[in-house]
Design a protein around this motif. Structure first.
Motif, short mmCIF file in Angstrom:
data_model
loop_
_atom_site.label_atom_id
_atom_site.label_comp_id
_atom_site.label_asym_id
_atom_site.label_seq_id
_atom_site.Cartn_x
_atom_site.Cartn_y
_atom_site.Cartn_z
N ARG A 1 0.75 -1.23 -0.10
CA ARG A 1 -0.17 -0.09 0.05
C ARG A 1 1.01 1.40 0.08
O ARG A 1 1.92 1.21 0.78
N GLY A 2 0.36 2.28 -0.62
CA GLY A 2 1.06 3.59 -0.57
C GLY A 2 0.34 4.30 0.51
O GLY A 2 -0.33 3.93 1.36
N ASN A 3 0.85 5.80 0.56
CA ASN A 3 0.36 6.63 1.57
C ASN A 3 -0.88 7.00 1.25
O ASN A 3 -0.99 8.31 1.15
N PHE A 4 -1.78 6.22 1.34
CA PHE A 4 -3.26 6.79 1.28
C PHE A 4 -4.08 6.30 2.43
O PHE A 4 -3.95 5.34 3.06
N PRO A 5 -5.11 7.25 2.90
CA PRO A 5 -5.86 6.95 3.96
C PRO A 5 -6.80 5.71 3.97
O PRO A 5 -6.85 5.15 2.88
N ASP A 6 -7.15 5.46 4.86
CA ASP A 6 -8.07 4.09 5.08
C ASP A 6 -9.34 4.29 4.49
O ASP A 6 -10.00 3.17 3.90
N ARG A 7 -9.56 5.45 3.69
CA ARG A 7 -10.79 5.72 3.07
C ARG A 7 -10.75 5.31 1.51
O ARG A 7 -11.85 4.90 1.07
N PHE A 8 -9.49 4.84 1.43
CA PHE A 8 -9.19 4.02 0.09
C PHE A 8 -9.25 2.49 0.35
O PHE A 8 -8.24 2.29 1.22
#
Lengths: 114, 115
Positions: free
Chosen positions: A57-64
């Motif tokens: 996973r990259g640096n994206f919030p859990d909303r994704f």
């Protein structure tokens, strides 16, 4: 061979809503990665799926969040949409046996959050 | 953090001339580099790739050069055509087994081919 196909091609959502984007990988590919591309920038890695699991996973919030199905197709879900989520969302497929080389991209889904 | 970047944001080339697009990378552990072409409204299209154990690789009208000493990558397009007008990205594929496939892209270079 249809290559990587994504749907829909364009989408307009309201802030706070949820969205689901879909991707069918190239025939013979078993790995699907999702990228976000803001206007005028290079694609940013969101996450990758292999064997129906999120592999990295990259640096994206859990909303994704995402999912991969037994036929290797994949979905990207984004909850609680923000204006800043407006971007081109790209799906790329590859084959684990080649170490992820020759990743092929779909045409993308243009998401606009208003 | 480590990143891949491009020197020139825009490159204007006359039709028939050769184009050279440059890219600097900072992750010396990278195993694999790829060049993509992205036309307006489309997804990135694979052009050519090169592994870290190579210095040069040629394709149809394109050549990629890798200089590991200075961490520099370039894409040469011979006899540039109007259809070559697009944004070109270099991307890096990490060598670590748990990171392969996590492509890191530069910002891109806009190539404009003039008649």
């Amino acid at each position: 061979d249809a290559g990587v196909t994504q749907s829909p091609t364009h989408l307009i959502k309201t802030r706070g809503q949820q969205v689901t984007l879909r991707c069918s990988p190239k025939s013979g590919h078993d790995t699907v990665s999702w990228y976000q591309q803001a206007l005028g920038q290079g694609p940013q890695f969101i996450f990758q799926y292999y064997e129906e699991e999120e592999r990295q996973r990259g640096n994206f919030p859990d909303r994704f969040s995402g999912h991969q199905f037994p036929n290797y197709s994949s979905e990207l879900n984004v909850n609680a949409l923000l204006l800043g989520d407006s971007a081109l969302y790209l799906c790329a497929s590859s084959f684990l046996g080649t170490g992820g080389t020759e990743a092929f991209f779909g045409q993308g889904t243009r998401l606009t959050v208003v | 953090g480590e990143s891949v970047g491009l020197h020139l944001p825009t490159l204007s080339v006359q039709e028939g001339d050769n184009s050279i697009i440059n890219c600097a990378y900072s992750n010396s552990a990278s195993d694999y580099f790829i060049w993509y072409k992205q036309e307006s409204g489309k997804g990135p299209q694979f052009i050519i790739d090169i592994r870290s154990n190579m210095d040069k690789r040629q394709g149809q009208r394109v050549t990629v050069l890798l200089n590991k000493t200075v961490k520099h990558l370039s894409l040469q397009i011979a006899a540039t055509q109007p259809g070559d007008s697009a944004v070109y990205f270099c991307a890096e594929n990490p060598k670590r087994a748990d990171s392969w496939g996590k492509l890191q892209f530069g910002a891109g270079t806009q190539v404009v081919v003039t008649p």
